[in-house]
Scaffold this motif. Sequence first.
Motif, PDB file in Angstrom:
ATOM      1  N   LYS A 139      -6.467  -9.878  -1.109  1.00  0.00           N
ATOM      2  CA  LYS A 139      -5.994  -8.610  -1.675  1.00  0.00           C
ATOM      3  C   LYS A 139      -5.437  -8.806  -3.075  1.00  0.00           C
ATOM      4  N   ARG A 140      -4.765  -9.930  -3.289  1.00  0.00           N
ATOM      5  CA  ARG A 140      -4.135 -10.198  -4.586  1.00  0.00           C
ATOM      6  C   ARG A 140      -5.155 -10.588  -5.651  1.00  0.00           C
ATOM      7  N   ALA A 141      -6.260 -11.209  -5.243  1.00  0.00           N
ATOM      8  CA  ALA A 141      -7.244 -11.710  -6.206  1.00  0.00           C
ATOM      9  C   ALA A 141      -7.872 -10.575  -7.007  1.00  0.00           C
ATOM     10  N   ASN A 142      -8.036 -10.820  -8.289  1.00  0.00           N
ATOM     11  CA  ASN A 142      -8.750  -9.871  -9.135  1.00  0.00           C
ATOM     12  C   ASN A 142     -10.253  -9.981  -8.927  1.00  0.00           C
ATOM     13  N   ILE A 143     -10.720 -11.219  -8.798  1.00  0.00           N
ATOM     14  CA  ILE A 143     -12.129 -11.487  -8.538  1.00  0.00           C
ATOM     15  C   ILE A 143     -12.229 -12.640  -7.548  1.00  0.00           C
TER      16      ILE A 143
END
Length: 373
Positions: A139-143
């Motif tokens: 969820k936190r990851a941008n990509i």
Amino acid sequence: MKKILHVSKYYYPFVGGTEGVCQYIAEAFPEYESRIICFNDGVDTIGSEVNGIQVLRIGCFGKIASQSLSFSYYKRLKNMIEIWKPDLVLFHHPNPLIAFYLLLVLPASTKLLLHWHLDITKQIYIYPLVKPVETALLKRANIVSVTSPNYRDASKILKNYRSKVVVIPNTIDITRLDLKKEEESKVEEIKWKYGGKKLVFFIGRHVEYKGLRYLLDAEKHIKEDCRILIAGNGPLTEQLKQSCISERVIFLGRISDLQLKYYLHAADVFAFPSITKNEAFGLALAEAMYCRCVPVTFTIEGSGVNWVSLDRITGLEVENSNSLEYAKAVDTLLVNNSLRVYYAENAHDRVVKNFTMEKVKWTIEKVYNDLGL
């Protein structure tokens, strides 16, 4: 200059698929300032420099279910992020403990690129403890980057995050595989050593998912006169040696990178009998293909192995764990020289067009640009 912090389990000179990918990506972009934080293979924390890149190796006191353990890692990671202030953190998954630490210390303003090497499938008993951390990380990851479309499409864990998933294939360093004119004699020495017989070559850790027992079982059914050379070692080495009584199987032990190049160029067939998704891509497979050593693989559902090597185009693929079919495929390649050469050239070309840093770099550059770097 933008700053990128690479978080890997280990780093060169530690040899491994994840470590190699981390090094290639870090060194391929000198226009960014990169640093590495990883585990040391001992209890001491050591700072060093590798090819101009600062590496901080955190001492660990043990392992549980393949996870290195360190209490000091949290403080070191927190200090590095607070003081150095990276614009992007590139995190190599899986590494559950450090994922938990990272979630605690990563500022909302810092971009997160999650390099998803593989799903956690082996440690099923502790996975319920890891899953909440993994979900929060996704969820936190941008990509989120994966190494093949096969892995992306088959991963149940990633299905809810497909909108942020991109494919960035693993890459190999072809410069260390190219054979110089003065090295050709080394290749001929290997062929001479084994009486000019056709050579089947394996390299990798001797662990269950690498499928070595199926290769040894297949050897009993290979009709063509050949030698099967097994490089590497691991926890199953002695057991495998004891189970094999054939004189045409030779265990080489660990070999150097230079020796590896010579063996790949000398061998006719590359045995790659991995059987599970733990083999997510196959860097060794791509290296063999570049050297025109034609692979025989098993079908592994959801693995990138069968995307790296294409059945009946760059090599042969057979039913998973079927030793008899594996033997037939090896025999087909050993007997039919023109077919083997055809696959060899296709294999080499596929690697050049898809799995070198030169080709992959533009994909990573686009990801960096999308992240605002």
